[in-house]
Design an enzyme around this catalytic site. Structure first.
Site, mmCIF file in Angstrom:
data_model
loop_
_atom_site.group_PDB
_atom_site.id
_atom_site.type_symbol
_atom_site.label_atom_id
_atom_site.label_comp_id
_atom_site.label_asym_id
_atom_site.label_seq_id
_atom_site.Cartn_x
_atom_site.Cartn_y
_atom_site.Cartn_z
ATOM 1 N N ASN A 1 1.708 -7.002 -4.817
ATOM 2 C CA ASN A 1 2.404 -7.821 -3.837
ATOM 3 C C ASN A 1 1.525 -9.029 -3.490
ATOM 4 O OD1 ASN A 1 4.539 -5.944 -3.676
ATOM 5 N ND2 ASN A 1 3.390 -4.698 -2.209
ATOM 6 N N HIS B 1 -4.922 -5.842 -4.505
ATOM 7 C CA HIS B 1 -4.814 -4.465 -4.979
ATOM 8 C C HIS B 1 -3.601 -4.307 -5.870
ATOM 9 C CE1 HIS B 1 -2.796 -4.873 -1.096
ATOM 10 N NE2 HIS B 1 -1.902 -3.988 -1.541
#
Ligand code: AMP
Length: 105
Positions: free
Chosen positions: A84, A97
């Protein structure tokens, strides 16, 4: 720096560690969105994909190779990798991440 993932990497906040080497740390997501939900995180604090630089080229590649290694070790037949980017992209934690998801995704 007040970053929850930096604190996890430093061992100051508990996590269920899945993998660690000199560059990457991986741990179970606290709020799993699939049967398997691992977060693969560079130890270097990079805010998001938007903040990647040329010098991070190998590190960015290593994120995927570590995800592949974890999936192999867990005998995952298939999986989904998600990153994201920014609030409008669903990013809540401002430390790059990669989500490794498998099963009921
Ligand atoms: P994102 O929305 O892409 O920024 O994802 C952040 C993820 O981090 C979410 O799936 C959270 O459930 C997860 N998360 C937040 N805090 C922790 C924590 N302390 N330990 C493990 N996972 C966490």
């Amino acid at each position: 720096m007040d970053c929850i993932f930096c604190k996890i990497i430093a061992g100051e906040v508990f996590s269920e560690k899945v993998f660690e080497n000199e560059n990457i740390f991986a741990f179970l997501d606290i709020n799993p969105k699939a049967k398997i939900h691992v977060l693969v995180v560079p130890k270097k604090h990079i805010k998001s994909v938007k903040h990647l630089e040329q010098a991070d080229k190998n590190l960015a590649g290593e994120l995927f190779l570590v995800a592949q290694k974890i999936a192999k070790e867990k005998n995952l037949e298939g999986y989904k990798l998600v990153i994201n980017v920014g609030r409008e992209g669903g990013q809540l934690v401002d430390h790059l991440h990669l989500h490794l998801l498998s099963g009921d995704v």
